[in-house]
Design a protein around this motif. Structure first.
Motif, PDB file in Angstrom:
ATOM      1  N   VAL A 110       0.834  -1.201   0.000  1.00  0.00           N
ATOM      2  CA  VAL A 110       0.000   0.000   0.000  1.00  0.00           C
ATOM      3  C   VAL A 110       0.872   1.255   0.000  1.00  0.00           C
ATOM      4  CG1 VAL A 110      -1.895  -1.161   1.184  1.00  0.00           C
ATOM      5  CG2 VAL A 110      -0.128   0.000   2.530  1.00  0.00           C
ATOM      6  N   ALA A 111       0.276   2.351  -0.450  1.00  0.00           N
ATOM      7  CA  ALA A 111       1.002   3.623  -0.483  1.00  0.00           C
ATOM      8  C   ALA A 111       0.988   4.303   0.877  1.00  0.00           C
ATOM      9  CB  ALA A 111       0.382   4.539  -1.534  1.00  0.00           C
ATOM     10  N   GLU A 112      -0.053   4.028   1.694  1.00  0.00           N
ATOM     11  CA  GLU A 112      -0.135   4.623   3.026  1.00  0.00           C
ATOM     12  C   GLU A 112      -1.058   3.777   3.892  1.00  0.00           C
ATOM     13  OE1 GLU A 112      -3.620   7.878   1.902  1.00  0.00           O
ATOM     14  OE2 GLU A 112      -1.630   8.549   2.506  1.00  0.00           O
ATOM     15  N   LEU A 113      -0.981   3.997   5.196  1.00  0.00           N
ATOM     16  CA  LEU A 113      -1.827   3.287   6.152  1.00  0.00           C
ATOM     17  C   LEU A 113      -2.801   4.267   6.791  1.00  0.00           C
ATOM     18  CD1 LEU A 113       0.924   1.128   7.911  1.00  0.00           C
ATOM     19  CD2 LEU A 113      -0.814   0.307   6.311  1.00  0.00           C
ATOM     20  N   PRO A 114      -4.053   3.863   7.020  1.00  0.00           N
ATOM     21  CA  PRO A 114      -5.017   4.766   7.665  1.00  0.00           C
ATOM     22  C   PRO A 114      -4.610   5.042   9.110  1.00  0.00           C
ATOM     23  CG  PRO A 114      -5.911   2.538   7.539  1.00  0.00           C
ATOM     24  CD  PRO A 114      -4.628   2.525   6.765  1.00  0.00           C
ATOM     25  N   ARG A 115      -4.812   6.273   9.550  1.00  0.00           N
ATOM     26  CA  ARG A 115      -4.362   6.660  10.888  1.00  0.00           C
ATOM     27  C   ARG A 115      -5.436   7.457  11.626  1.00  0.00           C
ATOM     28  NH1 ARG A 115       0.962   5.752  11.499  1.00  0.00           N
ATOM     29  NH2 ARG A 115       2.214   5.424   9.641  1.00  0.00           N
ATOM     30  N   THR A 116      -5.298   7.427  12.955  1.00  0.00           N
ATOM     31  CA  THR A 116      -6.142   8.272  13.795  1.00  0.00           C
ATOM     32  C   THR A 116      -5.560   9.688  13.807  1.00  0.00           C
ATOM     33  OG1 THR A 116      -4.864   7.838  15.801  1.00  0.00           O
ATOM     34  CG2 THR A 116      -6.632   6.294  15.282  1.00  0.00           C
ATOM     35  N   GLY A 117      -6.273  10.598  14.445  1.00  0.00           N
ATOM     36  CA  GLY A 117      -5.778  11.965  14.533  1.00  0.00           C
ATOM     37  C   GLY A 117      -4.466  12.063  15.280  1.00  0.00           C
ATOM     38  N   SER A 118      -4.205  11.091  16.183  1.00  0.00           N
ATOM     39  CA  SER A 118      -2.961  11.115  16.946  1.00  0.00           C
ATOM     40  C   SER A 118      -1.825  10.385  16.236  1.00  0.00           C
ATOM     41  CB  SER A 118      -3.187  10.491  18.332  1.00  0.00           C
ATOM     42  OG  SER A 118      -3.581   9.128  18.193  1.00  0.00           O
ATOM     43  N   GLY A 119      -2.114   9.867  15.035  1.00  0.00           N
ATOM     44  CA  GLY A 119      -1.063   9.224  14.251  1.00  0.00           C
ATOM     45  C   GLY A 119      -1.004   7.721  14.380  1.00  0.00           C
ATOM     46  N   LYS A 120      -1.873   7.097  15.195  1.00  0.00           N
ATOM     47  CA  LYS A 120      -1.869   5.643  15.333  1.00  0.00           C
ATOM     48  C   LYS A 120      -2.541   4.987  14.134  1.00  0.00           C
ATOM     49  CE  LYS A 120      -1.961   5.602  20.396  1.00  0.00           C
ATOM     50  NZ  LYS A 120      -2.702   5.161  21.596  1.00  0.00           N
ATOM     51  N   VAL A 121      -2.032   3.810  13.759  1.00  0.00           N
ATOM     52  CA  VAL A 121      -2.623   3.081  12.638  1.00  0.00           C
ATOM     53  C   VAL A 121      -4.014   2.595  13.032  1.00  0.00           C
ATOM     54  CG1 VAL A 121      -2.436   1.068  11.143  1.00  0.00           C
ATOM     55  CG2 VAL A 121      -0.390   2.394  11.723  1.00  0.00           C
ATOM     56  N   LEU A 122      -4.978   2.807  12.154  1.00  0.00           N
ATOM     57  CA  LEU A 122      -6.357   2.378  12.395  1.00  0.00           C
ATOM     58  C   LEU A 122      -6.522   0.912  11.975  1.00  0.00           C
ATOM     59  CD1 LEU A 122      -8.585   5.377  11.281  1.00  0.00           C
ATOM     60  CD2 LEU A 122      -8.749   4.165  13.449  1.00  0.00           C
ATOM     61  N   LYS A 123      -6.187   0.007  12.862  1.00  0.00           N
ATOM     62  CA  LYS A 123      -6.294  -1.411  12.508  1.00  0.00           C
ATOM     63  C   LYS A 123      -7.730  -1.874  12.281  1.00  0.00           C
ATOM     64  CE  LYS A 123      -1.885  -3.281  13.955  1.00  0.00           C
ATOM     65  NZ  LYS A 123      -1.181  -4.369  14.659  1.00  0.00           N
ATOM     66  N   PRO A 124      -8.719  -1.345  13.012  1.00  0.00           N
ATOM     67  CA  PRO A 124     -10.097  -1.754  12.694  1.00  0.00           C
ATOM     68  C   PRO A 124     -10.473  -1.468  11.245  1.00  0.00           C
ATOM     69  CG  PRO A 124     -10.031  -0.700  14.836  1.00  0.00           C
ATOM     70  CD  PRO A 124      -8.667  -0.509  14.232  1.00  0.00           C
ATOM     71  N   ALA A 125      -9.974  -0.357  10.710  1.00  0.00           N
ATOM     72  CA  ALA A 125     -10.259  -0.036   9.301  1.00  0.00           C
ATOM     73  C   ALA A 125      -9.601  -1.047   8.373  1.00  0.00           C
ATOM     74  CB  ALA A 125      -9.771   1.379   8.984  1.00  0.00           C
ATOM     75  N   LEU A 126      -8.413  -1.503   8.729  1.00  0.00           N
ATOM     76  CA  LEU A 126      -7.723  -2.508   7.902  1.00  0.00           C
ATOM     77  C   LEU A 126      -8.470  -3.834   7.929  1.00  0.00           C
ATOM     78  CD1 LEU A 126      -4.000  -1.795   8.859  1.00  0.00           C
ATOM     79  CD2 LEU A 126      -5.209  -1.087   6.792  1.00  0.00           C
ATOM     80  N   ARG A 127      -8.985  -4.193   9.096  1.00  0.00           N
ATOM     81  CA  ARG A 127      -9.708  -5.473   9.190  1.00  0.00           C
ATOM     82  C   ARG A 127     -10.960  -5.488   8.338  1.00  0.00           C
ATOM     83  NH1 ARG A 127      -8.661  -4.543  14.788  1.00  0.00           N
ATOM     84  NH2 ARG A 127      -6.908  -5.797  15.535  1.00  0.00           N
ATOM     85  N   ARG A 128     -11.549  -4.300   8.140  1.00  0.00           N
ATOM     86  CA  ARG A 128     -12.805  -4.222   7.388  1.00  0.00           C
ATOM     87  C   ARG A 128     -12.589  -4.265   5.874  1.00  0.00           C
ATOM     88  NH1 ARG A 128     -14.049  -0.378  11.545  1.00  0.00           N
ATOM     89  NH2 ARG A 128     -13.416   1.342  10.179  1.00  0.00           N
ATOM     90  N   LEU A 129     -11.356  -4.098   5.432  1.00  0.00           N
ATOM     91  CA  LEU A 129     -11.087  -4.086   3.988  1.00  0.00           C
ATOM     92  C   LEU A 129     -11.321  -5.457   3.397  1.00  0.00           C
ATOM     93  CD1 LEU A 129      -7.842  -1.891   3.813  1.00  0.00           C
ATOM     94  CD2 LEU A 129     -10.168  -1.240   3.134  1.00  0.00           C
ATOM     95  N   PRO A 130     -12.052  -5.558   2.263  1.00  0.00           N
ATOM     96  CA  PRO A 130     -12.246  -6.869   1.632  1.00  0.00           C
ATOM     97  C   PRO A 130     -10.959  -7.404   1.063  1.00  0.00           C
ATOM     98  CG  PRO A 130     -13.052  -5.118   0.209  1.00  0.00           C
ATOM     99  CD  PRO A 130     -12.665  -4.460   1.511  1.00  0.00           C
ATOM    100  N   LEU A 131     -10.849  -8.719   1.088  1.00  0.00           N
ATOM    101  CA  LEU A 131      -9.661  -9.352   0.467  1.00  0.00           C
ATOM    102  C   LEU A 131      -9.740  -9.201  -1.047  1.00  0.00           C
ATOM    103  CD1 LEU A 131      -9.456 -12.617   2.606  1.00  0.00           C
ATOM    104  CD2 LEU A 131      -7.827 -10.729   2.611  1.00  0.00           C
ATOM    105  N   PRO A 132      -8.593  -9.010  -1.688  1.00  0.00           N
ATOM    106  CA  PRO A 132      -8.636  -8.853  -3.143  1.00  0.00           C
ATOM    107  C   PRO A 132      -9.046 -10.152  -3.828  1.00  0.00           C
ATOM    108  CG  PRO A 132      -6.381  -8.985  -2.310  1.00  0.00           C
ATOM    109  CD  PRO A 132      -7.278  -8.887  -1.113  1.00  0.00           C
TER     110      PRO A 132
END
Length: 480
Positions: free
Chosen positions: A458-480
């Motif tokens: 990936v080009a970037e990882l989703p983050r919270t306002g404090s800069g932490k990676v949003l793992k719940p958002a990653l879990r919700r992504l469908p598998l390719p």
């Protein structure tokens, strides 16, 4: 006897039923009298190698009667037994050996180690033959440490969970209250003994009752069904994947399973379809919930409720209590709960609440009858085929790749393994990453079950306002 721990169990069992069979392996059985004699001789040989009260003796190899003999012999000396996961890489094993400071390593021939004091199982019988048979009477208190079991660490380093003789005794008692174990039990021990459940939920309770444990070196569906039929197996423990494999076997519908009284399952959530498959065959399928740190039984679903409450993890064990924190986190208290982690006072302090309850890191809910349902995890840990995997450890290994700038690992559903890893990797500027090449890079660094099945560049990882990676958002992504 001044030994109040597990080391005294072979002698206590031998004086009650010396000629009853304790273990069967590859068609060869060993009586309790023989186990007592062999354990004593091995303890004398370990003593010659310098093992004393409080020392650590490690074991590395697949399931075998020598595992139990080494454990009991270690405990005869008041030493601490450290079973190692043979699926780990050499680097992972070396770390655990160094961390526990093992005095002696007993290992299967195919495993090599630079440890200064090793005993290969190739030489095991010769070593045993030369051991003295005069009984030992080393004082061992019930509160003394008995086991160090390594669990993958949330910070990337595994922690050694300490279990005392008392923890193991009370867990055995709790299991025997939950399951009506008889003296004529025949237990199939095919799950790895380096995991707490196969050891303390199957082998030890069977040993206490004077039953027979049929031990297999590895999990094999066809061999398992054959052993159930030939040895008239009455009970067994397995993780969800094992039971799914059995039910998927071509022999499933015709196999003679009439001897089975109860099946125990734990380690991860069990799909409802798997439970129904066994119940449809008239088999008693009981689930439980626990952790290495609870030896492991925290809750249990008894046979009488196994159909009505299918999918639940049951109620607290007889000598144990469970409560939910305001956050929903499951907390456990009882005589089966670990006193803490080996040489890690910070992790020990963090694992307990101010009033002494163990924080499990799992989220649950209690239904209106008080039955526990495990619904989520506070921590990012996921379970693949019954094996705990901590993303931080995997992320640390992936980060060693020269072309990796950043990585986040989550567990995603898998029809066979329950969950597998999915890694989201951001390459370094100007670099390129090949998913297959990355997995190849990890092979010598991580056990195979820890290596992510899915790799997304990936080009970037989703983050919270404090800069932490949003793992719940990653879990919700469908598998390719």
């Amino acid at each position: 006897m001044r030994n109040a721990g597990l080391g005294s169990w072979p002698a206590r069992r031998a004086r009650m039923a010396p000629r009853r069979e304790a273990f069967t392996f590859d068609g060869v059985s060993t009586t309790y009298e023989e186990v007592d004699r062999r354990t004593t001789k091995l303890a004398r040989r370990l003593e010659e190698l310098g093992v004393r009260h409080g020392d650590r003796v490690a074991y590395l190899g697949p399931n075998h009667p020598s595992f139990a003999e080494t454990m009991f012999a270690t405990h005869l000396l008041g030493a601490i037994f450290v079973p190692l996961n043979f699926r780990l890489t050499a680097a992972e094993i070396d770390y655990q050996l160094a961390d526990c400071g093992a005095r002696v390593l007993i290992h299967a021939p195919r495993f090599r180690s630079d440890h200064p004091s090793t005993v290969s199982l190739d030489d095991y019988e010769d070593r045993l033959a030369g051991g003295a048979e005069d009984p030992l009477d080393v004082p061992v208190a019930i509160e003394d440490s008995a086991l160090i079991l390594y669990t993958s660490g949330t910070t990337g380093r595994p922690k050694g969970a300490v279990l005392s003789h008392a923890n193991l005794l009370w867990n055995t008692f709790n299991l025997m209250v939950g399951v009506d174990i008889a003296a004529d039990e025949v237990a199939l021990v095919s799950a790895p003994l380096f995991h707490v459940a196969a050891l303390t939920q199957t082998l030890l309770p069977t040993f206490v009752k004077g039953g027979r444990s049929v031990i297999t070196s590895r999990w094999d569906v066809t061999a398992c069904l054959e052993l159930i039929e030939r040895e008239r197996v009455t009970w067994m423990f397995g993780v969800s994947t094992m039971y799914a494999d059995l039910a998927a076997s071509p022999r499933w519908r015709t196999a003679d399973l009439s001897s089975l009284r109860v099946l125990l399952c734990g380690g991860s959530a069990v799909p409802d379809a798997v439970i129904r498959t066994y119940q449809d065959r008239g088999l008693v399928f009981c689930q439980g919930y626990g952790l290495t740190e609870t030896a492991p039984g925290a809750t249990f679903l008894e046979a009488g409720d196994s159909v009505r409450k299918a999918g639940s993890a049951g109620v607290p064990v007889f000598l144990g209590d469970v409560r939910l924190a305001d956050s929903g986190e499951i907390e456990v208290q009882g005589p089966n709960v670990t006193p803490g982690y080996w040489n890690d006072p910070v992790a020990t302090a963090n694992a307990f609440t101010g009033d002494g309850w163990f924080r499990t890191g799992d989220v649950g809910r209690l239904d209106d009858e008080g039955y526990l349902h495990v619904v989520d995890r506070v921590k990012d840990m996921y379970i693949s085929g019954g094996e705990n995997v901590y993303p931080a450890e995997v992320e640390n290994a992936i980060s060693d790749h020269p072309d990796v700038a950043e990585v986040a690992v989550v567990g995603v559903p898998d029809p066979r393994w329950g969950e597998v890893g999915r890694a989201f990797v951001r390459p370094r500027s100007g670099g390129s990453l090949d998913p297959a090449g990355l997995r190849e890079f990890l092979l010598p660094r991580l056990a195979k079950y820890k290596i992510p099945v899915h790799v997304d560049v990936v080009a970037e990882l989703p983050r919270t306002g404090s800069g932490k990676v949003l793992k719940p958002a990653l879990r919700r992504l469908p598998l390719p």
